[in-house]
Design a protein around this motif. Structure first.
Motif, PDB file in Angstrom:
ATOM      1  N   LYS A   4       0.846  -1.187   0.000  1.00 16.71           N
ATOM      2  CA  LYS A   4       0.000   0.000   0.000  1.00 16.71           C
ATOM      3  C   LYS A   4       0.880   1.235   0.000  1.00 16.71           C
ATOM      4  CE  LYS A   4      -0.485   0.116   5.063  1.00 16.71           C
ATOM      5  NZ  LYS A   4      -1.451   0.109   6.199  1.00 16.71           N
ATOM      6  N   GLY A  15      -4.004   9.927   3.462  1.00 18.13           N
ATOM      7  CA  GLY A  15      -4.757   8.777   2.965  1.00 18.13           C
ATOM      8  C   GLY A  15      -3.882   7.550   2.814  1.00 18.13           C
ATOM      9  N   GLU A  16      -4.522   6.381   2.798  1.00 21.36           N
ATOM     10  CA  GLU A  16      -3.848   5.108   2.554  1.00 21.36           C
ATOM     11  C   GLU A  16      -4.493   4.450   1.341  1.00 21.36           C
ATOM     12  OE1 GLU A  16      -3.460   2.501   5.853  1.00 21.36           O
ATOM     13  OE2 GLU A  16      -2.678   4.029   7.211  1.00 21.36           O
ATOM     14  N   TYR A  17      -3.658   3.931   0.447  1.00 21.26           N
ATOM     15  CA  TYR A  17      -4.149   3.399  -0.815  1.00 21.26           C
ATOM     16  C   TYR A  17      -3.580   2.012  -1.066  1.00 21.26           C
ATOM     17  CZ  TYR A  17      -5.241   8.332  -1.406  1.00 21.26           C
ATOM     18  OH  TYR A  17      -5.722   9.613  -1.219  1.00 21.26           O
ATOM     19  N   LEU A  19      -2.576  -1.267  -3.005  1.00 19.18           N
ATOM     20  CA  LEU A  19      -2.221  -1.520  -4.407  1.00 19.18           C
ATOM     21  C   LEU A  19      -2.880  -2.818  -4.848  1.00 19.18           C
ATOM     22  CD1 LEU A  19       1.533  -0.471  -4.193  1.00 19.18           C
ATOM     23  CD2 LEU A  19      -0.413   0.887  -4.982  1.00 19.18           C
ATOM     24  N   ASP A  20      -4.206  -2.775  -4.919  1.00 14.25           N
ATOM     25  CA  ASP A  20      -4.996  -3.978  -5.167  1.00 14.25           C
ATOM     26  C   ASP A  20      -5.519  -4.066  -6.594  1.00 14.25           C
ATOM     27  OD1 ASP A  20      -6.756  -1.894  -4.964  1.00 14.25           O
ATOM     28  OD2 ASP A  20      -7.930  -2.743  -3.308  1.00 14.25           O
ATOM     29  N   LEU A  24      -2.241   1.880 -10.980  1.00 18.06           N
ATOM     30  CA  LEU A  24      -2.726   2.975 -10.141  1.00 18.06           C
ATOM     31  C   LEU A  24      -1.988   4.234 -10.569  1.00 18.06           C
ATOM     32  CD1 LEU A  24      -3.329   2.987  -6.337  1.00 18.06           C
ATOM     33  CD2 LEU A  24      -1.663   4.593  -7.279  1.00 18.06           C
ATOM     34  N   ILE A  26      -1.075   8.451 -10.244  1.00 19.17           N
ATOM     35  CA  ILE A  26      -0.867   9.494  -9.237  1.00 19.17           C
ATOM     36  C   ILE A  26      -0.700  10.819  -9.969  1.00 19.17           C
ATOM     37  CG2 ILE A  26       0.587  10.279  -7.323  1.00 19.17           C
ATOM     38  CD1 ILE A  26       1.680   7.346  -7.225  1.00 19.17           C
ATOM     39  N   ASN A  32      -7.212  10.727 -11.287  1.00 15.00           N
ATOM     40  CA  ASN A  32      -6.176   9.807 -10.821  1.00 15.00           C
ATOM     41  C   ASN A  32      -6.681   8.968  -9.647  1.00 15.00           C
ATOM     42  OD1 ASN A  32      -3.426  10.458 -12.217  1.00 15.00           O
ATOM     43  ND2 ASN A  32      -4.329  12.470 -11.782  1.00 15.00           N
ATOM     44  N   ASP A  33      -6.065   7.819  -9.442  1.00 12.78           N
ATOM     45  CA  ASP A  33      -6.408   7.006  -8.271  1.00 12.78           C
ATOM     46  C   ASP A  33      -5.955   7.684  -6.986  1.00 12.78           C
ATOM     47  OD1 ASP A  33      -7.386   4.428  -9.588  1.00 12.78           O
ATOM     48  OD2 ASP A  33      -5.454   4.712 -10.570  1.00 12.78           O
ATOM     49  N   ILE A  34      -4.805   8.350  -7.045  1.00 14.26           N
ATOM     50  CA  ILE A  34      -4.329   9.162  -5.918  1.00 14.26           C
ATOM     51  C   ILE A  34      -4.186  10.592  -6.423  1.00 14.26           C
ATOM     52  CG2 ILE A  34      -2.498   9.552  -4.231  1.00 14.26           C
ATOM     53  CD1 ILE A  34      -1.802   6.622  -4.378  1.00 14.26           C
ATOM     54  N   LEU A  91       4.876   9.747  -0.497  1.00 18.26           N
ATOM     55  CA  LEU A  91       4.130   8.491  -0.465  1.00 18.26           C
ATOM     56  C   LEU A  91       5.072   7.421   0.073  1.00 18.26           C
ATOM     57  CD1 LEU A  91       2.633   8.963  -3.982  1.00 18.26           C
ATOM     58  CD2 LEU A  91       1.182   8.454  -2.010  1.00 18.26           C
TER      59      LEU A  91
END
Length: 227
Positions: A4, A15-17, A19-20, A24, A26, A32-34, A91
């Motif tokens: 993550k 935030g916490e994301y 990597l599933d 992804l 940024i 964007n996902d982040i 990150l």
């Protein structure tokens, strides 16, 4: 389990994301996902490609660049604890499972990417990302591993779970084993001499490993085995 990313600004966690998913992105734009709302961050700044437990960071030709542990990168194989900096934000990559997976052999043979020369790090990241993308396109090699045949840890084994595993001693002799859909490939990375397989020099070209092959690298013998 994949890792993550934890987004930080100063001492604040934003935030916490996990990597599933395979890709992804940024960047500053909201699609964007982040999303990182800072003018120093490009609209689509960088991306992370994740296959199984391995994640690879790639800069998307951003204006101000992507940094990992203070170094400007184009592509980078993420390791537990890495600090990625884009603009004024950070990150942190967390993947404790992979951090502990190589304990049995790390002191003898396994090399962390940060220990490689800049050229070798770039090659490893390029190879690892190419392997991950090939695996995502379909198929996966059956499980395999390495068994130490000499040295103080002779008899110890490890499974080849990663898309790319670097072996040897930096500055002496380094090779990588790539996990591809159709098998495992040994490639010379750095050093004046190339590794041998079954007492024969493999040269500079990638070598497809077969059951029972004995690799000699940096004075250590290891055997390739399918599970």
């Amino acid at each position: 389990m994949p890792g993550k990313l934890i987004l930080k600004f100063g001492d604040s966690i934003l935030g916490e994301y996990p990597l599933d998913k395979e890709t992804l992105t940024i960047g500053r734009k909201p699609n964007n996902d982040i999303t990182v709302e800072n003018l120093a961050v490009s609209g689509h700044h960088s991306r992370v490609i994740t296959i199984l437990q391995d994640s690879f960071l790639e800069d998307l030709n951003s204006t101000n660049g992507t940094y990992v542990n203070g170094k400007l990168i184009q592509k980078h194989a993420l390791q537990h604890g890495d600090i990625v900096k884009i603009g004024k934000h950070e990150l942190q990559y967390i993947n404790e499972e992979t951090a502990m997976s190589d304990d049995d052999m790390e002191k003898t043979m396994i090399i962390r990417p940060s220990a490689l020369s800049a050229a070798a790090q770039q090659q490893a990241a390029d190879d690892g990302m190419a392997n991950a993308q090939a695996m995502a396109s379909g198929g996966e090699a059956k499980p395999a591993g390495l068994k130490l045949m000499s040295g103080p840890n002779a008899g110890r084994s490890m499974e080849l779970k990663k898309a790319l595993t670097s072996l040897g001693k930096p500055g002496v002799q380094v090779a990588s084993i790539s996990k591809r859909p159709d098998g495992y490939v040994l490639t010379h990375v750095e050093g004046n001499s190339t590794p041998t397989v079954n007492d024969k020099d493999v040269g500079a070209q990638p070598y497809t490993l077969n059951e029972g092959d004995v690799i000699e690298l940096a004075g250590i013998k290891i055997q390739f085995q399918y599970k």
